[in-house]
Design a protein around this motif. Structure first.
Motif, PDB file in Angstrom:
ATOM      1  N   GLY A 185       0.469  -1.361  -0.200  1.00 49.77           N
ATOM      2  CA  GLY A 185       0.472  -0.199  -0.221  1.00 49.77           C
ATOM      3  C   GLY A 185       0.767   1.213  -0.381  1.00 49.77           C
ATOM      4  N   ILE A 186       0.444   2.292  -0.431  1.00 48.47           N
ATOM      5  CA  ILE A 186       1.277   3.682  -0.587  1.00 48.47           C
ATOM      6  C   ILE A 186       0.354   5.104  -0.171  1.00 48.47           C
ATOM      7  N   PRO A 187       0.146   5.075   1.285  1.00 44.62           N
ATOM      8  CA  PRO A 187      -0.671   6.042   2.258  1.00 44.62           C
ATOM      9  C   PRO A 187      -0.356   7.072   1.579  1.00 44.62           C
ATOM     10  N   THR A 188       1.109   7.445   1.647  1.00 48.67           N
ATOM     11  CA  THR A 188       1.289   8.848   0.618  1.00 48.67           C
ATOM     12  C   THR A 188       2.065   9.153  -0.120  1.00 48.67           C
ATOM     13  N   ALA A 189       1.736   9.236  -1.444  1.00 44.28           N
ATOM     14  CA  ALA A 189       2.056   9.505  -2.825  1.00 44.28           C
ATOM     15  C   ALA A 189       3.502  10.020  -2.105  1.00 44.28           C
TER      16      ALA A 189
END
Length: 566
Positions: A290-294
């Motif tokens: 997952g990538i919560p903040t790009a």
């Protein structure tokens, strides 16, 4: 009169009670004084009742006097009426005489009652006053004795000092109880224009106080058992008045993570309390889920979630991850990350400042470097190891005569921990230059303060360093022991020990990893697609559990063929 006598009897009884013997303790005397005062008030109330009765008698006297006067007037009227009223006159004269006698008697009784009540009141007042004086004298005497034998209560600290204590309590009352690493506390509190220096003390020999602009609380991060301690702050004013404040803490038993698998490091991280971080950086290899903040071009970082192995229910967040290639990260990438693990409000994460080491598995070398730099002069490690790094200097050029070269490398950017590779040999060593990335295996020692691979160290491919360490660790196993988890190695088949079996669907071969002819690995009962056609010289990749079986270092049965290059 009987009522008055009863009242006086009560008054005398009260006086007798007031005069009873009292205890010698100050608290009892004080209570008796209060009781006497209450009883005196009761006497006064009863005297007020007597006065009311006297007033009532005075009213009756006035009524009788008025009736006598009325009768006399009637008499005079009767006399004026003549002889016909003679009988009435005689009757009224008798009535007047009776009423006059009754009035005189009432007046006499009233005077007597007044005198009797006044005398009784005066006697009761004198008796009560005497008792009050006696009791007050006794109280004074006991107070004097107490003052001479009991220490006075300490003076209360001034308002500014109390405010300083309250402010310090506000600062630290919610601090974590668990202190895994050293931490700092303030050295003074300023209230208005007054500064109150803080003297910090602790009740444990394993915790040290280091004064400074901020006071450092130095805990033993390597303690084998849990330690509880109380940290106490003391502040004083110019008058010498003091206040104290204490905080209870504990240092958990040290987390010794050297040699643990990735899964074991994650398990240890999930035991951290909220707000607590590990002291040493850790390295983990996993898959981005997952990538919560790009990626941020402004801040040059990204936040991703990482799954380690099969631990889907224990993800690790990589908060504000930076490093070469971080901007290209995508779900599904397999990466290696290094940083400080902590518990932030229930989220287990690499703290900000964590670094993307690279794509794929890149095993940490910090433990080897730290161990090397702890060696005393003249002492060598007990077993060979491997390190990968970048050449920062050529200390002795290649010698065609001796077929070696001496270079210095820096591993993972640790410029403060350079490693010299003394008389390095191996394929490609003649062409080495500053800036080349290489891997070396051999025995590390401390030679007069220089940390170096001893002579006889060997050059291997840069990407093979992790596998070389695995092989060397396998050769350190005692007979019958296995490594904790599965390993993957790539090597060249040097022999076919047991041919392919159609019945059992396996084969046994021996491989050489990174040219390490002295550290061969047997692959016992190897299975998998392509295994039936294996031959000497093939380069294969094998995964399984490595063990020492009666002196033979081998992948145990059940190992699998992952890839083959013929």
């Amino acid at each position: 009169m009987k009522k008055l006598s009863g009242i006086l009897a009560v008054l005398l009884a009260v006086a007798i009670v007031v005069a009873s013997v009292f205890g010698v303790q100050k608290s009892n005397v004080t209570n008796e004084l209060a009781t006497v005062t209450a009883e005196r008030n009761a006497v006064q109330a009863k005297l007020d009742d007597a006065t009311a009765q006297i007033t009532e008698l005075e009213g009756k006297q006035a009524e009788l006097t008025a009736a006598a006067e009325a009768a006399a007037a009637d008499l005079e009227a009767a006399k004026a009426e003549g002889e016909t009223a003679a009988a009435r006159v005689a009757e009224l004269e008798a009535a007047v005489a009776d009423l006059t006698a009754a009035a005189e008697t009432a007046t006499a009784d009233l005077a007597a009652a007044r005198e009797e009540a006044a005398a009784a009141l005066e006697a009761a007042r004198e008796e009560a006053a005497a008792k009050v004086v006696e009791l007050e004298a006794r109280v004074a005497e006991l107070s004097a004795v107490e003052a001479a034998t009991v220490e006075p209560a300490p003076a209360q600290p001034d308002a500014a000092l109390k405010a300083a204590r309250a402010y310090l309590n506000t600062m630290y009352k919610n601090s974590p109880e668990t202190t895994m690493t050293d931490y700092t506390v303030v050295s003074k509190i300023v209230i208005g224009d007054v500064a109150f220096p803080i003297e910090w003390t602790v009740d444990s020999e394993t915790v040290n106080i280091i004064p400074g602009e901020l006071t450092t609380i130095d805990v033993d991060e390597k303690n084998p058992e849990e330690v509880t301690y109380t940290l106490t702050a003391t502040m004083k004013n110019d008058a010498g008045e003091a206040v104290t404040l204490s905080f209870a803490h504990r240092v958990p038993a040290a987390m010794i993570l050297d040699g643990l698998s990735y899964e074991e490091i994650v398990a240890a991280a999930y035991t951290l309390e909220d707000g607590i971080a590990m002291e040493e950086p850790q390295r983990l290899y996993g898959t981005v889920i997952g990538i919560p903040t790009a990626w941020s071009d402004e801040y040059q970082n990204i936040t991703v979630d990482l799954q380690i192995g099969e631990l889907a229910d224990q993800p690790i967040q990589c908060y504000r991850l930076s490093g070469e290639g971080a901007e290209k990260l995508a779900v599904g990438d397999k990466i290696t990350v290094e940083g400080i693990l902590k518990n932030y409000k229930g989220t287990i994460e690499f703290d900000k400042g964590c670094v993307l080491v690279g794509f794929g598995e890149i095993v940490s070398q910090q433990g080897v470097l730290d161990a090397a730099y702890k060696l005393e002069d003249g002492v060598a490690m007990t077993a060979p190891t491997a390190l990968a790094g970048e050449i920062v200097s050529i200390d002795t050029a290649w010698s065609d005569e001796y077929q070696n070269i001496t270079v210095t490398i820096v591993c993972d950017g640790k410029t403060e921990q350079p490693i010299m590779c003394y008389r390095l040999q191996g394929e490609g060593a003649a062409n080495l230059a500053v800036g080349d990335k290489i891997a070396v295996y051999g025995t590390i020692k401390n030679y007069k303060g220089t940390i170096e691979f001893d002579k006889g160290c060997v050059l291997v491919d840069y990407d093979a360093a992790a596998m070389v360490r695995t092989v060397l660790s396998a050769y350190a196993l005692e007979d019958g022991l296995s490594m904790n988890d599965t390993k993957t190695l790539t090597g060249v088949i040097s022999s076919i020990d047991t041919a392919w079996s159609d019945e059992y669907q396996n084969i046994t071969v021996t491989i050489v990893v990174a040219g390490m002819e002295d550290y061969k690995i047997q692959c016992y009962r190897l299975s998998g697609e392509g295994a039936s056609g294996l031959a000497e010289g093939d380069e294969i990749t094998v995964t399984g559990v490595i063990k020492n079986y009666k002196g033979t270092i081998e992948f145990d049965k059940g190992c699998t063929l992952d890839a083959v290059t013929r």
